[in-house]
Design an enzyme around this catalytic site. Structure first.
Site, PDB file in Angstrom:
ATOM      1  N   ARG A   1     -58.992   9.217  -0.304  1.00 39.03           N
ATOM      2  CA  ARG A   1     -57.459   8.661  -0.537  1.00 39.03           C
ATOM      3  C   ARG A   1     -57.863   7.141  -1.418  1.00 39.03           C
ATOM      4  O   ARG A   1     -58.900   6.807  -1.233  1.00 39.03           O
ATOM      5  CB  ARG A   1     -56.730   8.444   0.372  1.00 39.03           C
ATOM      6  CG  ARG A   1     -56.287   9.731   1.070  1.00 39.03           C
ATOM      7  CD  ARG A   1     -55.755  10.919   0.290  1.00 39.03           C
ATOM      8  NE  ARG A   1     -54.339  10.294  -0.281  1.00 39.03           N
ATOM      9  CZ  ARG A   1     -53.693  10.843  -1.421  1.00 39.03           C
ATOM     10  NH1 ARG A   1     -54.191  11.853  -1.864  1.00 39.03           N
ATOM     11  NH2 ARG A   1     -52.708  10.290  -1.758  1.00 39.03           N
TER      12      ARG A   1
ATOM     13  N   ASP B   1     -63.597   9.823  -7.201  1.00 38.56           N
ATOM     14  CA  ASP B   1     -62.280  10.705  -7.626  1.00 38.56           C
ATOM     15  C   ASP B   1     -61.017  10.275  -7.298  1.00 38.56           C
ATOM     16  O   ASP B   1     -60.070  10.672  -8.007  1.00 38.56           O
ATOM     17  CB  ASP B   1     -62.455  12.129  -7.024  1.00 38.56           C
ATOM     18  CG  ASP B   1     -61.431  13.229  -7.577  1.00 38.56           C
ATOM     19  OD1 ASP B   1     -61.611  13.200  -9.030  1.00 38.56           O
ATOM     20  OD2 ASP B   1     -60.761  13.715  -6.887  1.00 38.56           O
TER      21      ASP B   1
ATOM     22  N   GLU C   1     -54.892   3.913  -8.851  1.00 38.11           N
ATOM     23  CA  GLU C   1     -54.456   5.098  -9.709  1.00 38.11           C
ATOM     24  C   GLU C   1     -53.029   5.109  -9.871  1.00 38.11           C
ATOM     25  O   GLU C   1     -52.329   5.549 -10.801  1.00 38.11           O
ATOM     26  CB  GLU C   1     -55.082   6.142  -9.209  1.00 38.11           C
ATOM     27  CG  GLU C   1     -54.706   6.737  -7.921  1.00 38.11           C
ATOM     28  CD  GLU C   1     -55.183   8.181  -7.508  1.00 38.11           C
ATOM     29  OE1 GLU C   1     -54.778   9.024  -6.938  1.00 38.11           O
ATOM     30  OE2 GLU C   1     -56.529   8.437  -7.973  1.00 38.11           O
TER      31      GLU C   1
ATOM     32  N   HIS D   1     -58.931  12.184 -10.006  1.00 36.10           N
ATOM     33  CA  HIS D   1     -58.213  12.931  -8.946  1.00 36.10           C
ATOM     34  C   HIS D   1     -58.211  14.231  -9.343  1.00 36.10           C
ATOM     35  O   HIS D   1     -57.241  14.901  -9.133  1.00 36.10           O
ATOM     36  CB  HIS D   1     -56.857  12.297  -8.835  1.00 36.10           C
ATOM     37  CG  HIS D   1     -56.357  12.330  -7.630  1.00 36.10           C
ATOM     38  ND1 HIS D   1     -55.753  11.225  -6.594  1.00 36.10           N
ATOM     39  CD2 HIS D   1     -56.865  13.381  -6.293  1.00 36.10           C
ATOM     40  CE1 HIS D   1     -55.341  11.888  -5.334  1.00 36.10           C
ATOM     41  NE2 HIS D   1     -56.221  12.824  -5.294  1.00 36.10           N
TER      42      HIS D   1
END
Length: 338
Positions: free
Chosen positions: A234, A258, A263, A295
């Site tokens: 996360r 990722d 974000e 992501h």
């Protein structure tokens, strides 16, 4: 049953259309994100389904209540962007997709590890600059000879441990809520021990408030010099400022991210201004020992199909029998396994 599906991506359409054909639902599909300004698109629907990393805040749930819509079916696992207090206040019940494809994310984390261990970013940089001989000087490390610290032994963590066992790596694991599994080979250890002894640290825990900046300056200082860090978990788990500083000093040898810390804000800016701009993202992008991805660790054909089907079924169950195995309760989300 009429269902409004927000945030629809092209790869989801075939699965949603198949659902319509098989179940006869009237699916109103829109690419718009679910916000207080777009909820009106769902007027007359029995429920809403959506997939986004930007927040679900009080205004969304207040508007849903006015429309008489009582269920929000997420097409993803993470719920740290949901204001559960507001949802409960307005009588909105939440479902998610507990496990669409743990293997997809585990495999992605494994790919990042291998890329960084073999210094592939440095090799590619030199080749693109026509420095062929220099590209042959970046000696790699073998995963089989490495100690991997897995933080979080839920579905994804266990899937990754299975792969690491097959490769022959030594696995240390930490979990606030450990789950025994006699088929897996790993050594359960305290977090500080894992950080000190691991060549690679990989994160597979939920983004609860208590986990925010689990990997901060102090945690990074405990890690081995040159250790690798992987975050497919996360966004809030890692202090990006501390990571950049550690990459510059060599305390971290490489990073795979990722789920980027900022974000949600960056995606909102992208939606409003049409540009994804973030100084820290740009700094990381320029480093050859960093892998950034938007992501997408979950993003496989298998996962997308399961996300659509599970979310639609959960919504049906909530409307028809007022219960679903996929319902997320405020007190359960804190322990929700990745």
């Amino acid at each position: 049953m009429k269902i409004t599906v927000f945030g629809v991506r092209p790869d989801e359409r075939q699965h949603l259309e198949r659902w319509t054909q098989q179940r006869g639902d009237d699916l109103v599909q829109t690419t718009a994100l679910l916000t207080p300004d777009t909820v009106a698109k769902a007027a007359g629907s029995a429920g809403i389904s959506c997939f986004q990393t930007v927040p679900y805040e009080a205004g969304v749930f207040k508007a849903m209540r006015k429309l008489g819509i009582k269920t929000l079916a997420l097409r993803n696992t993470g719920t740290d962007n949901v204001d559960f207090d507001a949802a409960q206040h307005y009588g909105i019940r939440i479902t998610n997709v507990p496990a669409y494809s743990p293997n997809a994310i585990a495999e992605f984390a494994l790919a990042d590890m291998l890329y960084l261990l073999r210094q592939t970013g440095l090799v590619q940089r030199d080749l693109h600059q026509d420095h062929y001989q220099q590209a042959t000087t970046h000696i790699g490390r073998e995963l089989r000879c490495s100690t991997v610290g897995v933080i979080g032994t839920g579905r994804i963590g266990r899937s990754l441990i299975t792969s690491l066992n097959g490769i022959g790596a030594k696995v240390l694991a930490y979990d606030a809520h450990p789950q025994a599994d006699p088929q897996l080979h790993f050594e359960p250890v305290p977090l500080s021990t894992l950080l000190r002894q691991s060549d690679i640290v990989t994160l597979h825990i939920p983004g609860t408030p208590t986990n925010t900046h689990l990997i901060d300056q102090a945690a990074i200082a405990e890690m081995k010099p040159g250790a690798l860090l992987i975050n497919t978990g996360r966004p809030n788990l890692v202090d990006t400022t501390a990571v950049i500083a550690a990459l510059r000093t060599g305390q971290l040898g490489g990073v795979g991210i990722d789920t980027f810390e900022h974000e949600s804000e960056d995606l909102l800016a992208l939606a409003e201004a049409g540009q994804f701009t973030d100084p820290q993202w740009q700094t990381l992008m320029a480093m050859p020992n960093v892998i950034l991805s938007p992501h997408i660790a979950y993003y496989t054909e298998t996962a997308v199909r399961k996300m659509c089907e599970t979310a639609m079924q959960a919504l049906h169950d909530m409307v028809e029998r007022q219960a679903s195995d996929c319902e997320v309760f405020p007190d359960q989300r804190l322990r929700q396994a990745q």
